[in-house]
Design an enzyme around this catalytic site. Structure first.
Site, short mmCIF file in Angstrom:
data_model
loop_
_atom_site.label_atom_id
_atom_site.label_comp_id
_atom_site.label_asym_id
_atom_site.label_seq_id
_atom_site.Cartn_x
_atom_site.Cartn_y
_atom_site.Cartn_z
N ASN A 18 0.86 -1.19 0.00
CA ASN A 18 0.00 0.00 0.00
C ASN A 18 0.90 1.24 0.00
O ASN A 18 1.42 1.62 1.04
CB ASN A 18 -0.90 -0.05 1.24
N LYS A 20 0.08 4.18 -0.35
CA LYS A 20 -0.63 5.36 0.20
C LYS A 20 -0.43 6.55 -0.76
O LYS A 20 -0.41 6.34 -1.97
CB LYS A 20 -0.15 5.65 1.62
N HIS A 108 -9.83 1.06 4.58
CA HIS A 108 -8.58 1.30 5.32
C HIS A 108 -8.85 2.28 6.46
O HIS A 108 -9.63 3.22 6.30
CB HIS A 108 -7.51 1.85 4.37
N GLU A 110 -7.25 4.70 7.58
CA GLU A 110 -7.01 6.13 7.29
C GLU A 110 -8.22 6.75 6.61
O GLU A 110 -8.55 7.91 6.84
CB GLU A 110 -5.73 6.29 6.45
N GLU A 180 -5.72 -5.01 10.64
CA GLU A 180 -4.79 -3.90 10.82
C GLU A 180 -5.18 -3.10 12.06
O GLU A 180 -6.00 -2.17 11.98
CB GLU A 180 -4.88 -2.96 9.61
N GLY A 186 1.80 2.52 10.92
CA GLY A 186 2.74 3.63 10.77
C GLY A 186 3.38 4.09 12.07
O GLY A 186 3.97 5.17 12.12
N SER A 227 2.93 -1.72 10.64
CA SER A 227 4.36 -1.64 10.94
C SER A 227 5.13 -2.93 10.61
O SER A 227 6.08 -3.28 11.30
CB SER A 227 4.59 -1.24 12.40
P1 PGA Z 1 2.37 0.59 7.80
O1 PGA Z 1 0.94 0.73 7.11
O2 PGA Z 1 2.99 -0.67 7.26
O3 PGA Z 1 3.10 1.82 7.41
O4 PGA Z 1 2.12 0.49 9.26
C1 PGA Z 1 0.12 -0.36 6.91
C2 PGA Z 1 -1.16 0.09 6.30
O5 PGA Z 1 -1.63 1.20 6.58
O6 PGA Z 1 -1.75 -0.61 5.51
#
Ligand code: PGA
Length: 275
Positions: A18, A20, A108, A110, A180, A186, A227
């Site tokens: 991803n 982003k 997701h 976010e 997740e 993140g 992460s």
């Molecule tokens: P990350 O993000 O690996 O940076 O924690 C995972 C995600 O948001 O899918």
């Protein structure tokens, strides 16, 4: 346009990258793809790597991957819940299908938090993604506050029930769910692999209960995300029940991501050797 059937069997381990809202230019996106270089000669039959870049890079990257004969699938990070119409700024799953994408990330955290996406919206998106014969990657997971209260399983169960409520039957469908936990995304504060495993088994139980046709099918995968990096990947992927990972930050760091691919590839090989 007739919609082709998506392939019905997903390889045993999958990685979703991803990206982003990265990188900032098409040139950098192109470089990133080239440097991932998922060589077609490598026997990746048991591993699927899905790149989910921003919408505007999808077509050039798809074409590039084809010309370089890269072994990669493509997915979008979101879609709208209708196929066409007066929805300014939106992209539909039909458009994505016609472009050659195979997957769409839906729900997701976010988007749930910054864009205020509700489970009702997510359910509509899942429905249309299925109708267009794409595979949704449905993201579920609890916040830090919910975990402190010990409510994580209830939260995830409720999200699954609401987000998949339009889906009556999973036969002949592909579904990917990514566990997740919001607090792990993140932050570097990854979920302990044993806890991720427990939740993933729980998700599989719920899917089995809700969709009895599911039993024994190879078309449902449950991933962990939050992460994931080159240091912790092997501690997740060693578990048979963890079907793969959704990688954010580490997926745009070339050396990190290549190490992740190597580790997952090894795990997929071991799994297929045991069959
Ligand atoms: P990350 O993000 O690996 O940076 O924690 C995972 C995600 O948001 O899918």
């Amino acid at each position: 346009m007739t919609i082709q059937n998506s392939k019905l069997k997903i390889p045993s381990k999958i990685i979703v990258a991803n990206w982003k809202m990265n990188p900032a230019s098409p040139k950098e996106a192109d470089m990133l793809l080239k440097r991932i270089w998922i060589n077609k000669d490598k026997k990746l039959a048991n591993l699927e790597v899905i790149i989910a870049p921003p919408f505007i890079y999808l077509e050039p990257l798809l074409l590039k991957a084809k010309s370089l004969r890269l072994k990669a699938e493509f997915g979008a990070q979101d879609c709208f819940w209708e196929n066409q119409g007066a929805y300014t700024g939106e992209i539909s799953s039909l458009m994505l299908k016609n472009l050659g994408a195979e997957y769409v990330i839906v729900g997701h955290s976010e988007r749930r938090s910054y864009l205020k996406e509700t489970d009702e919206i997510i359910a509509k998106k899942i429905k249309i993604v299925f109708e267009n014969k794409l595979t949704p990657v449905l993201c579920v997971g609890e916040t830090a506050e919910q975990r402190v209260k010990g409510a994580q399983k209830n939260v995830v169960q409720e999200q699954l029930n609401k987000d998949l409520r339009e889906i009556k039957n999973l036969k002949n469908r592909n579904l990917v769910v990514a566990y997740e936990p919001v607090w792990a995304i993140g932050t570097g504060n990854y979920c302990q692999p044993e806890e991720a495993l427990e939740m993933i088994k729980f998700i599989k139980e719920i899917l089995n209960l809700n969709f009895s046709q599911l039993s024994g099918e190879k078309n449902i995968k449950v991933l962990y995300g939050g992460s994931v990096d080159s240091k912790n990947i092997s501690s997740y992927i060693k578990y048979q029940d963890i079907d793969g990972v959704l990688v954010g930050g580490a997926s745009i760091k070339i050396n990190e991501f290549r190490k992740i691919i190597d580790e997952v590839f090894k795990a997929a090989e071991i799994k297929s050797a045991k069959k």
